[in-house]
Design a protein around this motif. Structure first.
Motif, PDB file in Angstrom:
ATOM      1  N   ASP A  93       0.863  -1.070   0.679  1.00 21.16           N
ATOM      2  CA  ASP A  93       0.209   0.340   0.612  1.00 21.16           C
ATOM      3  C   ASP A  93       0.851   1.397   0.201  1.00 21.16           C
ATOM      4  OD1 ASP A  93      -2.003  -1.676   0.194  1.00 21.16           O
ATOM      5  OD2 ASP A  93      -2.527  -1.232   2.410  1.00 21.16           O
ATOM      6  N   LEU A  94       2.335   1.369   0.632  1.00 23.08           N
ATOM      7  CA  LEU A  94       2.498   2.427   0.837  1.00 23.08           C
ATOM      8  C   LEU A  94       3.668   2.625  -0.556  1.00 23.08           C
ATOM      9  CD1 LEU A  94       2.568   1.660   3.535  1.00 23.08           C
ATOM     10  CD2 LEU A  94       5.205   2.787   4.272  1.00 23.08           C
ATOM     11  N   VAL A  95       3.748   1.552  -1.757  1.00 21.77           N
ATOM     12  CA  VAL A  95       4.336   1.796  -3.157  1.00 21.77           C
ATOM     13  C   VAL A  95       2.998   1.710  -3.886  1.00 21.77           C
ATOM     14  CG1 VAL A  95       5.265   0.661  -4.573  1.00 21.77           C
ATOM     15  CG2 VAL A  95       6.022   0.172  -2.201  1.00 21.77           C
ATOM     16  N   THR A  96       1.913   1.975  -3.832  1.00 19.65           N
ATOM     17  CA  THR A  96       0.954   1.997  -4.894  1.00 19.65           C
ATOM     18  C   THR A  96       0.220   3.248  -4.506  1.00 19.65           C
ATOM     19  OG1 THR A  96       0.096   0.056  -3.811  1.00 19.65           O
ATOM     20  CG2 THR A  96       1.153  -0.555  -4.963  1.00 19.65           C
ATOM     21  N   GLN A  97       0.174   3.484  -2.826  1.00 18.43           N
ATOM     22  CA  GLN A  97      -0.937   4.364  -3.143  1.00 18.43           C
ATOM     23  C   GLN A  97      -0.129   5.417  -2.298  1.00 18.43           C
ATOM     24  OE1 GLN A  97      -3.801   2.855  -0.371  1.00 18.43           O
ATOM     25  NE2 GLN A  97      -3.883   1.399  -0.468  1.00 18.43           N
ATOM     26  N   LYS A  98      -0.767   7.039  -2.534  1.00 17.74           N
ATOM     27  CA  LYS A  98      -0.887   8.468  -2.384  1.00 17.74           C
ATOM     28  C   LYS A  98      -0.258   8.289  -1.016  1.00 17.74           C
ATOM     29  CE  LYS A  98      -2.114  13.356  -1.569  1.00 17.74           C
ATOM     30  NZ  LYS A  98      -2.779  14.489  -1.980  1.00 17.74           N
ATOM     31  N   VAL A  99       1.171   8.793   0.015  1.00 13.79           N
ATOM     32  CA  VAL A  99       1.649   8.767   1.569  1.00 13.79           C
ATOM     33  C   VAL A  99       1.773  10.253   1.730  1.00 13.79           C
ATOM     34  CG1 VAL A  99       3.540   7.757   3.530  1.00 13.79           C
ATOM     35  CG2 VAL A  99       1.629   6.741   1.415  1.00 13.79           C
ATOM     36  N   THR A 100       1.579  10.943   2.411  1.00 18.23           N
ATOM     37  CA  THR A 100       2.229  11.929   3.331  1.00 18.23           C
ATOM     38  C   THR A 100       2.730  11.654   4.315  1.00 18.23           C
ATOM     39  OG1 THR A 100      -0.084  13.018   2.634  1.00 18.23           O
ATOM     40  CG2 THR A 100       1.484  14.091   4.461  1.00 18.23           C
ATOM     41  N   ASN A 101       3.955  11.643   4.234  1.00 15.67           N
ATOM     42  CA  ASN A 101       5.378  11.699   5.162  1.00 15.67           C
ATOM     43  C   ASN A 101       5.627  13.169   5.912  1.00 15.67           C
ATOM     44  OD1 ASN A 101       7.654  11.433   6.126  1.00 15.67           O
ATOM     45  ND2 ASN A 101       8.932  10.353   4.777  1.00 15.67           N
ATOM     46  N   TRP A 102       4.690  13.642   6.607  1.00 16.97           N
ATOM     47  CA  TRP A 102       5.640  15.032   7.174  1.00 16.97           C
ATOM     48  C   TRP A 102       7.292  15.538   7.697  1.00 16.97           C
ATOM     49  CZ3 TRP A 102       1.367  19.068   7.373  1.00 16.97           C
ATOM     50  CH2 TRP A 102      -0.015  17.897   7.780  1.00 16.97           C
ATOM     51  N   THR A 103       7.267  14.036   7.464  1.00 19.56           N
ATOM     52  CA  THR A 103       8.859  14.938   7.855  1.00 19.56           C
ATOM     53  C   THR A 103      10.408  13.885   6.846  1.00 19.56           C
ATOM     54  OG1 THR A 103       8.458  12.116   9.326  1.00 19.56           O
ATOM     55  CG2 THR A 103       8.017  14.459  10.398  1.00 19.56           C
ATOM     56  N   TYR A 104       9.452  14.123   5.385  1.00 19.11           N
ATOM     57  CA  TYR A 104      10.516  13.292   4.615  1.00 19.11           C
ATOM     58  C   TYR A 104      11.485  13.964   4.332  1.00 19.11           C
ATOM     59  CZ  TYR A 104      12.008  11.357   0.126  1.00 19.11           C
ATOM     60  OH  TYR A 104      12.876  10.949  -0.686  1.00 19.11           O
ATOM     61  N   THR A 105      11.730  15.326   4.350  1.00 17.04           N
ATOM     62  CA  THR A 105      13.036  15.660   4.605  1.00 17.04           C
ATOM     63  C   THR A 105      13.603  16.872   5.411  1.00 17.04           C
ATOM     64  OG1 THR A 105      12.030  17.580   2.813  1.00 17.04           O
ATOM     65  CG2 THR A 105      12.948  15.838   1.648  1.00 17.04           C
ATOM     66  N   ASP A 106      11.820  17.436   5.724  1.00 18.12           N
ATOM     67  CA  ASP A 106      12.651  18.457   7.154  1.00 18.12           C
ATOM     68  C   ASP A 106      11.137  18.461   7.302  1.00 18.12           C
ATOM     69  OD1 ASP A 106      12.519  20.572   8.254  1.00 18.12           O
ATOM     70  OD2 ASP A 106      12.284  22.001   6.484  1.00 18.12           O
ATOM     71  N   LYS A 107      11.367  18.433   9.001  1.00 17.35           N
ATOM     72  CA  LYS A 107      10.530  18.173  10.067  1.00 17.35           C
ATOM     73  C   LYS A 107       9.596  19.434  10.571  1.00 17.35           C
ATOM     74  CE  LYS A 107      12.338  13.808  12.611  1.00 17.35           C
ATOM     75  NZ  LYS A 107      12.884  14.144  14.150  1.00 17.35           N
ATOM     76  N   ASN A 108      10.312  20.265   9.927  1.00 17.69           N
ATOM     77  CA  ASN A 108       8.992  21.667  10.139  1.00 17.69           C
ATOM     78  C   ASN A 108       7.897  22.027   9.357  1.00 17.69           C
ATOM     79  OD1 ASN A 108      11.265  23.064  11.442  1.00 17.69           O
ATOM     80  ND2 ASN A 108      12.567  23.574   9.415  1.00 17.69           N
ATOM     81  N   THR A 109       6.587  22.354   9.875  1.00 21.18           N
ATOM     82  CA  THR A 109       5.425  21.854   9.884  1.00 21.18           C
ATOM     83  C   THR A 109       4.172  23.328   9.579  1.00 21.18           C
ATOM     84  OG1 THR A 109       5.719  19.802  10.220  1.00 21.18           O
ATOM     85  CG2 THR A 109       3.935  21.301   9.985  1.00 21.18           C
ATOM     86  N   LEU A 110       4.321  23.456   8.411  1.00 19.44           N
ATOM     87  CA  LEU A 110       3.562  24.678   8.576  1.00 19.44           C
ATOM     88  C   LEU A 110       2.176  24.521   8.993  1.00 19.44           C
ATOM     89  CD1 LEU A 110       3.087  27.666   7.653  1.00 19.44           C
ATOM     90  CD2 LEU A 110       2.131  26.687   5.382  1.00 19.44           C
ATOM     91  N   VAL A 111       1.041  25.722   9.888  1.00 21.21           N
ATOM     92  CA  VAL A 111       0.530  25.564  10.897  1.00 21.21           C
ATOM     93  C   VAL A 111      -0.591  26.165  10.310  1.00 21.21           C
ATOM     94  CG1 VAL A 111      -1.241  25.504  13.020  1.00 21.21           C
ATOM     95  CG2 VAL A 111       1.339  23.876  12.529  1.00 21.21           C
ATOM     96  N   LYS A 112      -1.737  26.025   9.742  1.00 22.25           N
ATOM     97  CA  LYS A 112      -2.882  26.870   9.092  1.00 22.25           C
ATOM     98  C   LYS A 112      -3.868  26.749   9.974  1.00 22.25           C
ATOM     99  CE  LYS A 112      -4.733  28.328   5.263  1.00 22.25           C
ATOM    100  NZ  LYS A 112      -5.323  28.003   3.947  1.00 22.25           N
ATOM    101  N   ILE A 113      -4.479  27.675  10.437  1.00 21.76           N
ATOM    102  CA  ILE A 113      -6.085  28.479  11.258  1.00 21.76           C
ATOM    103  C   ILE A 113      -6.584  29.150  10.184  1.00 21.76           C
ATOM    104  CG2 ILE A 113      -6.732  28.657  13.233  1.00 21.76           C
ATOM    105  CD1 ILE A 113      -4.229  28.112  14.347  1.00 21.76           C
ATOM    106  N   SER A 114      -8.012  28.679   9.967  1.00 24.02           N
ATOM    107  CA  SER A 114      -8.795  29.919   9.631  1.00 24.02           C
ATOM    108  C   SER A 114     -10.171  29.204  10.511  1.00 24.02           C
ATOM    109  CB  SER A 114      -9.542  28.683   8.474  1.00 24.02           C
ATOM    110  OG  SER A 114      -8.166  28.482   7.235  1.00 24.02           O
ATOM    111  N   PHE A 115     -10.136  31.121  10.393  1.00 23.09           N
ATOM    112  CA  PHE A 115     -11.700  31.642  11.106  1.00 23.09           C
ATOM    113  C   PHE A 115     -12.441  32.801  10.810  1.00 23.09           C
ATOM    114  CE2 PHE A 115      -7.580  34.277  12.379  1.00 23.09           C
ATOM    115  CZ  PHE A 115      -7.997  35.355  12.325  1.00 23.09           C
ATOM    116  N   GLY A 116     -13.216  33.417  11.427  1.00 20.72           N
ATOM    117  CA  GLY A 116     -13.813  34.413  10.914  1.00 20.72           C
ATOM    118  C   GLY A 116     -14.615  35.257  11.972  1.00 20.72           C
ATOM    119  N   THR A 117     -14.365  37.312  11.520  1.00 16.98           N
ATOM    120  CA  THR A 117     -15.204  37.896  12.354  1.00 16.98           C
ATOM    121  C   THR A 117     -16.225  37.867  11.901  1.00 16.98           C
ATOM    122  OG1 THR A 117     -13.932  39.507  12.071  1.00 16.98           O
ATOM    123  CG2 THR A 117     -12.454  38.094  13.624  1.00 16.98           C
ATOM    124  N   ASN A 118     -16.581  39.485  12.983  1.00 13.45           N
ATOM    125  CA  ASN A 118     -17.998  40.266  12.146  1.00 13.45           C
ATOM    126  C   ASN A 118     -17.521  41.077  11.462  1.00 13.45           C
ATOM    127  OD1 ASN A 118     -17.185  41.438  14.363  1.00 13.45           O
ATOM    128  ND2 ASN A 118     -19.324  41.255  15.096  1.00 13.45           N
TER     129      ASN A 118
END
Length: 436
Positions: A311-336
């Motif tokens: 499955d790892l060879v044939t399917q899509k795999v997201t590796n969060w630490t493949y080349t760099d462990k730095n990760t972008l965190v995204k937060i969506s919010f709203g106001t009036n």
């Protein structure tokens, strides 16, 4: 040896046993053996009760300490052998030697079992210990009774010929015992090599796992080939079965072979390795182990996902630490729309910058993304050093953002439903009761 020879051998053994049983000295020896067994059991229990095994020979060298502890553990066997030797010597000097034959046999069997227990005590695998002990003691018993050579000839006389291969019970017994011993030695050698490889800091974790697997497989194949050659099996004689076996493996072991080859590919291309944080379909977690058939992904909540290597060879795999462990965190919010969007962006960026796991060298960014029907929508992004526990970081920042909005009087929009009725009355009469 044909069937008549086997029958004659069994009849001769039966006559010898019958003559021995008919003698009154047989029952005397049997009584002495039973009495000696009772004395030995009591003596062994008393010795084990009086001696503390944990502190026994504590200051001695390790081999001598181990030897003494094994002797104490088998004190009953040692006591039985001593009692039988004393009884044998006494009857030897008081009557004919043949009248104490059973006592000599019992003493030899007890000493043989004691020596076997001392030798096999260095083995840690309980199954191997039992197998080797019983096999060695059975061989020793046959040798003491003088029946080893006739037994070997009998086991080798019955055979089945398959192609150019002659199979006998003796051959199968030798093959089984030697295979168990060879695989046990192979496991010891593999563990030693694995400890050496894992200590090397020059090898990546994926290369270490790949080398360990190759060493284990190579040693196993070598051990099987050596054992077959040792028992006299010519590997070319098995060629008659190779076609059918190949077809069976091709159809029955497709997935196993595919997963094995996929595992080697994954280790060779280093796309995933132990310790990586991955997402495969709906499964997310950190890779805890890479096996021949699957990888183990620890979810962090006590669960472990066993995902086939294919499955790892044939399917899509997201590796969060493949080349760099730095990760972008995204937060969506709203106001009036009453809020100042510039103030909102500044507050959000300041809060993200003060987060414990936020990378200080990469400043956060907050942008206005949409003027929506219910209010303004924003996107806050910031970097953290490790993707592990990202949801906790997002929760911490959103709670701090909520506190800041409360403090500045900024409201978060939420849907409000109003019903307006024009021209006409309600279809159902409504009565409102007011209670005090």
């Amino acid at each position: 040896m044909d069937l008549n020879d086997i029958t004659e051998f069994l009849l001769s053994a039966a006559r010898s046993v019958g003559a021995e049983v008919a003698s009154p000295w047989f029952y005397l020896q049997l009584g002495l053996i039973l009495a000696g067994a009772g004395i030995a059991y009591a003596a062994g229990a008393a010795i084990r009760a009086r001696i503390d095994m944990t502190s026994l020979a504590m200051g001695w060298p390790a081999p001598f300490r181990h030897f003494v502890r094994v002797l104490v553990a088998n004190a009953s066997t040692l006591a039985f052998a001593i009692v039988m030797i004393i009884a044998r010597v006494t009857m030897w000097h008081s009557t004919w030697p043949s009248r104490s034959y059973l006592l000599a046999v019992a003493a030899k069997l007890a000493l043989a079992w004691l020596m076997i227990r001392l030798i096999t005590s260095v083995i840690r695998n309980a199954f191997i210990v039992r197998l080797v002990s019983l096999s060695a003691w059975l061989i020793a018993a046959l040798s003491i009774l003088g029946q080893l050579d006739p037994t070997i000839e009998t086991l080798d006389s019955v055979s089945v010929v398959l192609g150019g291969l002659r199979l006998t019970p003796l051959l199968l017994i030798k093959l089984g015992v030697l295979l168990v011993v060879a695989l046990w030695l192979t496991n010891i050698a593999s563990n030693f090599v694995e400890s050496r490889i894992t200590r090397s800091s020059d090898l990546t974790p994926s290369i270490q796992v790949l080398l360990v697997k190759m060493v284990r497989l190579g040693l196993m194949i070598f051990a099987v080939a050596v054992v077959m050659s040792a028992v006299g099996i010519n590997l070319s004689a098995l060629a008659i079965f190779s076609g059918a076996a190949g077809v069976g493996i091709g159809f029955g072991l497709q997935k196993i072979v595919a997963n094995f080859i996929s595992g080697i590919i994954l280790l060779a291309d280093k796309s995933v390795k132990p310790g990586d944080l991955v997402t495969i379909g709906d499964s997310s977690g950190r890779i805890s182990a890479m096996k021949t058939r699957y990888i183990s992904v620890a979810a962090g909540d006590g669960r472990e996902f066993l995902i086939p290597n294919e499955d790892l060879v044939t399917q899509k795999v997201t590796n969060w630490t493949y080349t760099d462990k730095n990760t972008l965190v995204k937060i969506s919010f709203g106001t009036n729309y009453d809020a100042d969007p510039r103030l909102v962006c500044r507050l959000a960026a300041d809060i993200a910058a003060t987060a414990k796991r936020a990378i200080k060298g990469k400043p956060p960014n907050c942008i206005l993304t949409e003027f929506a029907e219910a209010g303004m929508k924003f996107s806050l992004t910031f970097w953290i050093a490790d993707p592990d526990g990202m949801d906790n970081v997002k929760s911490e920042v959103m709670l701090a953002l909520w506190d800041a909005f409360k403090r500045e009087g900024i409201r978060v929009p939420y849907p409000v439903r109003e019903i307006r009725i024009r021209g006409g009355a309600l279809p159902v009469e409504t009565t409102v009761e007011v209670s005090s």
